[in-house]
Scaffold this active site. Structure first.
Site, mmCIF file in Angstrom:
data_model
loop_
_atom_site.group_PDB
_atom_site.id
_atom_site.type_symbol
_atom_site.label_atom_id
_atom_site.label_comp_id
_atom_site.label_asym_id
_atom_site.label_seq_id
_atom_site.Cartn_x
_atom_site.Cartn_y
_atom_site.Cartn_z
ATOM 1 N N LYS A 191 -9.496 -19.253 15.320
ATOM 2 C CA LYS A 191 -10.741 -19.268 14.549
ATOM 3 C C LYS A 191 -11.143 -20.727 14.395
ATOM 4 O O LYS A 191 -10.539 -21.460 13.607
ATOM 5 C CB LYS A 191 -10.578 -18.626 13.166
ATOM 6 C CG LYS A 191 -10.201 -17.144 13.211
ATOM 7 C CD LYS A 191 -8.734 -16.979 13.019
ATOM 8 C CE LYS A 191 -8.345 -15.499 13.012
ATOM 9 N NZ LYS A 191 -6.891 -15.323 13.121
ATOM 10 N N HIS A 233 -3.185 -12.870 3.624
ATOM 11 C CA HIS A 233 -3.405 -13.133 5.047
ATOM 12 C C HIS A 233 -3.136 -14.594 5.409
ATOM 13 O O HIS A 233 -3.427 -15.023 6.517
ATOM 14 C CB HIS A 233 -4.846 -12.743 5.415
ATOM 15 C CG HIS A 233 -5.105 -12.596 6.878
ATOM 16 N ND1 HIS A 233 -5.914 -13.468 7.571
ATOM 17 C CD2 HIS A 233 -4.689 -11.673 7.769
ATOM 18 C CE1 HIS A 233 -5.987 -13.083 8.836
ATOM 19 N NE2 HIS A 233 -5.248 -12.005 8.990
ATOM 20 N N HIS A 250 -6.631 -15.560 19.427
ATOM 21 C CA HIS A 250 -6.584 -15.320 17.993
ATOM 22 C C HIS A 250 -7.065 -16.529 17.188
ATOM 23 O O HIS A 250 -6.961 -16.553 15.965
ATOM 24 C CB HIS A 250 -5.132 -14.967 17.623
ATOM 25 C CG HIS A 250 -4.954 -14.370 16.273
ATOM 26 N ND1 HIS A 250 -4.227 -14.984 15.270
ATOM 27 C CD2 HIS A 250 -5.414 -13.216 15.733
ATOM 28 C CE1 HIS A 250 -4.237 -14.230 14.190
ATOM 29 N NE2 HIS A 250 -4.952 -13.156 14.431
ATOM 30 N N LYS A 260 -1.502 -18.053 6.614
ATOM 31 C CA LYS A 260 -0.552 -18.433 7.665
ATOM 32 C C LYS A 260 -0.159 -19.894 7.403
ATOM 33 O O LYS A 260 -0.836 -20.831 7.847
ATOM 34 C CB LYS A 260 -1.184 -18.293 9.044
ATOM 35 C CG LYS A 260 -1.689 -16.867 9.365
ATOM 36 C CD LYS A 260 -3.169 -16.891 9.551
ATOM 37 C CE LYS A 260 -3.830 -15.584 9.883
ATOM 38 N NZ LYS A 260 -3.158 -14.409 10.158
ATOM 39 N N ASP A 299 -21.884 -30.126 15.096
ATOM 40 C CA ASP A 299 -22.350 -31.458 15.505
ATOM 41 C C ASP A 299 -21.217 -32.366 15.950
ATOM 42 O O ASP A 299 -21.360 -33.605 15.940
ATOM 43 C CB ASP A 299 -23.139 -32.128 14.372
ATOM 44 C CG ASP A 299 -24.477 -31.438 14.104
ATOM 45 O OD1 ASP A 299 -24.978 -30.756 15.011
ATOM 46 O OD2 ASP A 299 -24.992 -31.570 12.977
ATOM 47 N N ASP A 321 10.009 -28.953 3.292
ATOM 48 C CA ASP A 321 10.301 -29.973 2.281
ATOM 49 C C ASP A 321 8.974 -30.466 1.691
ATOM 50 O O ASP A 321 8.079 -29.680 1.432
ATOM 51 C CB ASP A 321 11.122 -31.115 2.899
ATOM 52 C CG ASP A 321 12.428 -30.623 3.519
ATOM 53 O OD1 ASP A 321 13.005 -29.659 2.971
ATOM 54 O OD2 ASP A 321 12.859 -31.167 4.543
#
Length: 401
Positions: A147, A319, A145, A321, A152, A326
């Site tokens: 990404k 979407h 999952h 995440k 370079d 704190d």
């Protein structure tokens, strides 16, 4: 007689799937090694809009001179995906080393003619986490999952965006797409490169022949923010999230498209609330997958009773995440607060220890809260019998949603 035979066949299938999943997971946990990276100094840019991210990402790829490494969970067949694939083919034609790794299930619908065209143009292509025997059902569920893009060896990207029209807000069912994606320059880019290459050579099935090669791992200057790349796979994420919750002194922010916590994490949040720690959870009002919204609701009641603030984002689809603990650190990446990410997926997050950056992330979260509706206990208790039945059914299969 026919019904008896059908029932027996169904029972056998259920038992076989159960054994496949249990022993497949056991086999994976025995062989999996959690990679760890040190704290690095890097510079960060946060993208919350797909149009802005694509513009920056595409421009950096156009400027690449040596290598472009790309890993996405989802790649579509739409115009936006074709534009991205065309760019990769162009760079390969220029002599740039281009490697494209896509999750087998997430990108299963990508047309094979596009894959053939990529290979013909010089792009190296692989699917990650192909289902395989003897644990076909388990490996079908255990997805890559992550990404990750590394250009370079100097510029890295990670976060929630994939490639497709919905990430630009062009899906009328979902509307505007709100997400969190990071651009990383400086030392931590080398860790993203290392992680990508480990995933790449695992998919290829050969030894990593370019580890520490100076062209792929150039000398990088320190940035201004302390960060740490944190990859997880299968069971490692639960322990990580649990440590975050236990470290909180005053407040916890959790932003996730799918809130389906483990029992351990759910109890840890309740314990935090009882200690007087503020807990705010952000989820989408809409759903992009059947059952995930319903599977979340059984976890809300005890949290609401203990004073948790739960917000449902209505201005499109949410979407992001993100976890913020704190003002000490925040966590942005690919991992959802759900059982699929906790127990099945390969994920990657970035821990950030820069207070100024954390304040900007919290300001963005409060912008999202202003476009959200707070869930109340009164609303929760007014749910219909049908809704409650759907929720129970979804909760029963929550590991696979």
């Amino acid at each position: 007689m026919v019904w008896i035979v059908a029932a027996l066949i169904l029972l056998v299938l259920i038992v076989m799937i159960r054994l496949d999943f249990v022993y497949g997971r056991e086999h994976l946990l025995k062989s999996s090694i959690n990679r760890t990276y040190p704290i690095r100094k890097s510079d960060l840019s946060l993208f919350i809009d797909g149009t802005d991210l694509y513009a920056d990402l595409f421009d950096e790829i156009r400027r690449s001179t040596h290598s472009v490494h790309v890993l996405f969970y989802i790649m579509r067949n739409d115009e936006e995906s074709r534009e991205f694939l065309y760019l990769l083919k162009q760079k390969a034609a220029e002599g740039v080393k281009v490697r494209l790794l896509l999750d087998y299930v997430g990108s299963f619908t990508l047309k094979r003619k596009y894959i053939s065209q990529l290979k013909e143009s010089g792009v190296q292509f692989q699917f990650a986490h192909k289902p395989r025997l003897p644990f076909f059902f388990y490996t079908l569920q255990a997805r890559n999952h992550r990404k990750i893009t590394v250009i370079d060896g100097k510029i890295g990207y990670l976060g929630g965006f994939n490639i497709g029209k919905e990430y630009l807000g062009k899906d009328p069912k979902l509307g505007y797409w709100r997400d969190y994606h990071l651009k990383v320059t400086g030392e931590a880019a080398s860790d993203l490169q290392d992680l990508f290459l480990k995933d790449w050579f695992h998919a290829v099935g050969t030894e990593n022949t370019i580890a520490n090669h100076p062209l792929y791992f150039p000398s990088l200057e320190e940035g201004s923010s302390k960060v740490r790349v944190v990859p997880t796979f299968a069971h490692h994420l639960e322990a990580l999230f649990l440590s975050f919750i236990k470290e909180a002194k005053s407040e916890i922010h959790i932003c996730t498209p799918y809130f389906i916590p483990s029992h351990t994490l759910h109890e840890a949040l309740i314990t935090a609330l009882r200690k007087g720690i503020s807990v705010k959870i952000m989820v989408p009002m809409r759903s992009d997958h059947p059952g995930v919204k319903e599977a979340s609701f059984p976890y809300y009641e005890k949290l609401l009773e203990e004073g948790c603030e739960i917000y449902r984002y209505y201005y499109g689809f949410y979407h992001g995440k993100v976890m913020v603990i704190d003002d000490s650190f925040c966590d942005i990446g690919t991992a959802n607060f759900d059982k699929h990410s906790l127990y099945l997926n390969a994920e990657v997050n970035l821990l950030i220890f820069d207070r100024e950056f954390i304040r900007s992330v919290k300001a963005t979260i409060f912008e999202d809260i202003n476009r959200s509706e707070r869930l109340t206990l009164e609303f929760y208790h007014k749910r219909s019998l049908l809704e409650r039945l759907k929720e129970r059914a979804a909760a029963a299969i929550s590991h696979f949603l």
